[in-house]
Scaffold this motif. Structure first.
Motif, PDB file in Angstrom:
ATOM      1  N   TYR A  63       0.833  -1.207   0.000  1.00 51.45           N
ATOM      2  CA  TYR A  63       0.000   0.000   0.000  1.00 51.45           C
ATOM      3  C   TYR A  63       0.872   1.264   0.000  1.00 51.45           C
ATOM      4  O   TYR A  63       0.628   2.206  -0.759  1.00 51.45           O
ATOM      5  CB  TYR A  63      -0.920  -0.006   1.214  1.00 51.45           C
ATOM      6  N   ARG A  64       1.904   1.256   0.829  1.00 52.06           N
ATOM      7  CA  ARG A  64       2.761   2.437   0.949  1.00 52.06           C
ATOM      8  C   ARG A  64       3.477   2.748  -0.362  1.00 52.06           C
ATOM      9  O   ARG A  64       3.522   3.908  -0.794  1.00 52.06           O
ATOM     10  CB  ARG A  64       3.777   2.226   2.069  1.00 52.06           C
ATOM     11  N   VAL A  65       4.055   1.743  -1.012  1.00 52.55           N
ATOM     12  CA  VAL A  65       4.809   2.009  -2.235  1.00 52.55           C
ATOM     13  C   VAL A  65       3.879   2.416  -3.373  1.00 52.55           C
ATOM     14  O   VAL A  65       4.216   3.285  -4.183  1.00 52.55           O
ATOM     15  CB  VAL A  65       5.692   0.792  -2.621  1.00 52.55           C
ATOM     16  N   LEU A  66       2.676   1.842  -3.427  1.00 52.24           N
ATOM     17  CA  LEU A  66       1.710   2.243  -4.451  1.00 52.24           C
ATOM     18  C   LEU A  66       1.311   3.706  -4.273  1.00 52.24           C
ATOM     19  O   LEU A  66       1.223   4.461  -5.253  1.00 52.24           O
ATOM     20  CB  LEU A  66       0.475   1.350  -4.385  1.00 52.24           C
ATOM     21  N   ALA A  71       1.753   9.050  -6.566  1.00 53.11           N
ATOM     22  CA  ALA A  71       1.871  10.501  -6.422  1.00 53.11           C
ATOM     23  C   ALA A  71       2.876  11.103  -7.395  1.00 53.11           C
ATOM     24  O   ALA A  71       2.835  12.303  -7.686  1.00 53.11           O
ATOM     25  CB  ALA A  71       2.275  10.845  -4.985  1.00 53.11           C
ATOM     26  N   GLN A  72       3.784  10.273  -7.927  1.00 54.63           N
ATOM     27  CA  GLN A  72       4.777  10.741  -8.906  1.00 54.63           C
ATOM     28  C   GLN A  72       4.287  10.584 -10.344  1.00 54.63           C
ATOM     29  O   GLN A  72       4.987  10.946 -11.283  1.00 54.63           O
ATOM     30  CB  GLN A  72       6.086   9.958  -8.744  1.00 54.63           C
ATOM     31  N   GLY A  73       3.116  10.000 -10.534  1.00 59.23           N
ATOM     32  CA  GLY A  73       2.620   9.746 -11.872  1.00 59.23           C
ATOM     33  C   GLY A  73       3.102   8.440 -12.465  1.00 59.23           C
ATOM     34  O   GLY A  73       2.873   8.174 -13.651  1.00 59.23           O
ATOM     35  N   HIS A 132      13.416   3.099 -11.678  1.00 55.73           N
ATOM     36  CA  HIS A 132      14.755   3.166 -11.100  1.00 55.73           C
ATOM     37  C   HIS A 132      15.341   4.578 -11.106  1.00 55.73           C
ATOM     38  O   HIS A 132      16.411   4.800 -10.543  1.00 55.73           O
ATOM     39  CB  HIS A 132      15.686   2.198 -11.844  1.00 55.73           C
ATOM     40  N   SER A 133      14.640   5.518 -11.739  1.00 58.12           N
ATOM     41  CA  SER A 133      15.138   6.901 -11.798  1.00 58.12           C
ATOM     42  C   SER A 133      14.755   7.723 -10.570  1.00 58.12           C
ATOM     43  O   SER A 133      15.341   8.772 -10.324  1.00 58.12           O
ATOM     44  CB  SER A 133      14.597   7.600 -13.047  1.00 58.12           C
ATOM     45  N   TYR A 134      13.776   7.236  -9.778  1.00 54.77           N
ATOM     46  CA  TYR A 134      13.308   8.035  -8.648  1.00 54.77           C
ATOM     47  C   TYR A 134      14.302   7.997  -7.490  1.00 54.77           C
ATOM     48  O   TYR A 134      14.840   6.937  -7.147  1.00 54.77           O
ATOM     49  CB  TYR A 134      11.951   7.530  -8.153  1.00 54.77           C
ATOM     50  N   ASP A 135      14.494   9.139  -6.861  1.00 55.02           N
ATOM     51  CA  ASP A 135      15.271   9.237  -5.627  1.00 55.02           C
ATOM     52  C   ASP A 135      14.341   8.825  -4.482  1.00 55.02           C
ATOM     53  O   ASP A 135      13.354   9.520  -4.221  1.00 55.02           O
ATOM     54  CB  ASP A 135      15.756  10.671  -5.442  1.00 55.02           C
ATOM     55  N   PRO A 136      14.599   7.718  -3.802  1.00 55.99           N
ATOM     56  CA  PRO A 136      13.682   7.260  -2.747  1.00 55.99           C
ATOM     57  C   PRO A 136      13.410   8.327  -1.689  1.00 55.99           C
ATOM     58  O   PRO A 136      12.272   8.469  -1.221  1.00 55.99           O
ATOM     59  CB  PRO A 136      14.403   6.047  -2.155  1.00 55.99           C
ATOM     60  N   ASP A 137      14.443   9.081  -1.296  1.00 54.17           N
ATOM     61  CA  ASP A 137      14.234  10.120  -0.278  1.00 54.17           C
ATOM     62  C   ASP A 137      13.255  11.182  -0.770  1.00 54.17           C
ATOM     63  O   ASP A 137      12.411  11.666  -0.004  1.00 54.17           O
ATOM     64  CB  ASP A 137      15.561  10.786   0.086  1.00 54.17           C
ATOM     65  N   ALA A 138      13.341  11.519  -2.040  1.00 53.62           N
ATOM     66  CA  ALA A 138      12.515  12.597  -2.589  1.00 53.62           C
ATOM     67  C   ALA A 138      11.046  12.214  -2.688  1.00 53.62           C
ATOM     68  O   ALA A 138      10.178  13.097  -2.721  1.00 53.62           O
ATOM     69  CB  ALA A 138      13.043  13.013  -3.960  1.00 53.62           C
ATOM     70  N   ILE A 139      10.736  10.921  -2.748  1.00 55.62           N
ATOM     71  CA  ILE A 139       9.337  10.496  -2.883  1.00 55.62           C
ATOM     72  C   ILE A 139       8.801   9.864  -1.593  1.00 55.62           C
ATOM     73  O   ILE A 139       7.761   9.200  -1.608  1.00 55.62           O
ATOM     74  CB  ILE A 139       9.154   9.542  -4.079  1.00 55.62           C
ATOM     75  N   LEU A 141      10.207   7.516   0.370  1.00 56.87           N
ATOM     76  CA  LEU A 141      10.496   6.095   0.576  1.00 56.87           C
ATOM     77  C   LEU A 141      11.952   5.874   0.998  1.00 56.87           C
ATOM     78  O   LEU A 141      12.499   4.791   0.806  1.00 56.87           O
ATOM     79  CB  LEU A 141      10.201   5.301  -0.708  1.00 56.87           C
ATOM     80  N   GLY A 142      12.557   6.889   1.590  1.00 58.54           N
ATOM     81  CA  GLY A 142      13.956   6.771   1.987  1.00 58.54           C
ATOM     82  C   GLY A 142      14.210   5.703   3.035  1.00 58.54           C
ATOM     83  O   GLY A 142      15.328   5.193   3.140  1.00 58.54           O
ATOM     84  N   ASP A 143      13.168   5.353   3.804  1.00 56.15           N
ATOM     85  CA  ASP A 143      13.313   4.320   4.826  1.00 56.15           C
ATOM     86  C   ASP A 143      12.581   3.033   4.452  1.00 56.15           C
ATOM     87  O   ASP A 143      12.285   2.206   5.312  1.00 56.15           O
ATOM     88  CB  ASP A 143      12.790   4.830   6.173  1.00 56.15           C
ATOM     89  N   TYR A 144      12.316   2.854   3.157  1.00 51.80           N
ATOM     90  CA  TYR A 144      11.572   1.679   2.683  1.00 51.80           C
ATOM     91  C   TYR A 144      12.444   0.419   2.685  1.00 51.80           C
ATOM     92  O   TYR A 144      11.952  -0.687   2.516  1.00 51.80           O
ATOM     93  CB  TYR A 144      11.028   1.978   1.285  1.00 51.80           C
ATOM     94  N   GLY A 145      13.723   0.576   2.848  1.00 46.39           N
ATOM     95  CA  GLY A 145      14.669  -0.531   2.899  1.00 46.39           C
ATOM     96  C   GLY A 145      16.056   0.030   3.128  1.00 46.39           C
ATOM     97  O   GLY A 145      16.237   1.248   3.220  1.00 46.39           O
ATOM     98  N   LYS A 146      17.045  -0.821   3.231  1.00 47.38           N
ATOM     99  CA  LYS A 146      18.424  -0.394   3.402  1.00 47.38           C
ATOM    100  C   LYS A 146      19.027  -0.090   2.028  1.00 47.38           C
ATOM    101  O   LYS A 146      18.840  -0.849   1.082  1.00 47.38           O
ATOM    102  CB  LYS A 146      19.235  -1.466   4.108  1.00 47.38           C
TER     103      LYS A 146
END
Length: 336
Positions: A63-66, A71-73, A132-139, A141-146
């Motif tokens: 749910y969280r990743v979806l 939100a990024q399109g 793979h182009s998204y910066d996890p922190d910017a969307i 999800l920076g703490d979605y994994g290590k």
């Protein structure tokens, strides 16, 4: 899930409980159902009932990743709510849009012209490159994994999960692979992104008329990790045999079908992601095959325990040993 959200569904809750046997075809791991509310149709994804391995079937992560990617399109179904109250339908679940379009079950895209096949492959390639182009922190999800050590952790996780699931039994080729993967572990790739974990043509919905990806589905294995490993898993279609068991491309006349070669497909991804090659590809091919076999081994264990979530579970488990043997053959010819 907020109470207001569940209240809005109260008038149909009885019907969608009754319809829990109406599973959407092709979603064999996470139980998935169609929910009709008036003239609208939605999809419900739930955690399977019964004893589960630690960390498996985390619908809250899906749910969280979806929500973040939507939100990024990025092409994913719109999500409406997550319910973690087991008293509602027995296990945690979330609800999302039922996206119109078509699912292609076979990697050679049967029934299409050469030009349309090529365009669909290009759409798949572009979509995973976008992910793979998204910066996890910017969307968010920076703490979605290590962010580092992905391959080492994954090898350890799936090896441990395979060895721990005694109900699934032992497979000699899998035992050899556990040893091989541990001995040949490559240095960590410093790049990290959101990874899907099961990116293949039958986990996405294509536009009914155009060669475009409308929604990427089944994010159960998503995390932060090595995008090269994620893309290499997608490449397994080139190594898998054709036919009803694996639906791969190995042995097919790709040029006649209008399908790019593996090398050309890799080159297109590299151009889109600013790379000149895929590091450790041979090792990652072996690992990805092993991981897929380990997933099937887990299904075999759940089948033995009586809580497999798909009527096709027994048929899927028949692929376990051939897949493990394929992984072992790739290991023996790998250039490391």
């Amino acid at each position: 899930m907020p109470k207001r959200w569940t209240d809005g569904w109260a008038s149909t809750s009885r019907s969608w409980r009754a319809d829990l046997g109406q599973s959407v075809q092709g979603r064999p791991v996470q139980p998935t159902y169609r929910v009709d509310k008036g003239s609208q149709s939605f999809v419900l994804r739930r955690k399977p009932p019964g004893k589960l391995l630690p960390g498996a079937h985390a619908v809250d992560r899906e749910y969280r990743v979806l929500a973040a990617l939507g939100a990024q399109g990025f092409p994913v179904p719109r999500v409406y709510g997550l319910c973690e109250d087991d008293s509602v339908i027995g296990t945690a679940f979330y609800v999302m849009d039922m996206v119109p379009g078509r699912i292609v079950w076979e990697a050679h895209f049967p029934g299409m012209s050469r030009e349309r096949r090529a365009a669909h492959f290009d759409a798949m390639n572009a979509t995973i490159a976008l992910l793979h182009s998204y910066d996890p922190d910017a969307i968010g999800l920076g703490d979605y994994g290590k962010a580092t050590g992905f391959v080492e952790r994954q090898v350890g996780r799936w090896s441990k999960q395979y060895l721990a699931d005694t109900d699934g039994g032992r497979v000699p080729a899998m035992d050899e692979l556990v040893d091989w993967l541990g001995k040949h572990l490559p240095a960590d790739n410093s790049r990290s992104s959101v990874v899907h974990g099961d990116y293949r043509c039958d986990n996405m919905i294509f536009d009914a008329d155009e060669p475009a990806v409308r929604a990427v589905l089944d994010w159960e294995l998503s995390t932060l990790g090595d995008p090269v490993a994620d893309f290499t898993y997608h490449l397994l279609m080139y190594r898998m045999p054709g036919g009803p068991s694996f639906s791969g491309l190995a042995g097919m006349d790709l040029e006649a079908l209008g399908i790019p070669s593996e090398d050309d497909y890799v080159a297109a991804y590299c151009r889109r992601t600013g790379r000149d090659h895929l590091p450790n590809k041979d090792y990652l091919v072996v690992f990805c095959l092993f991981r897929l076999a380990a997933i099937l081994h887990g299904i075999k264990g759940r089948l033995a325990r009586g809580n497999a979530s798909s009527a096709h579970a027994a048929q899927m488990v028949e692929r376990l040993e051939p897949l493990a043997e394929l992984a072992l053959s790739e290991a023996k010819k790998a250039q490391l």
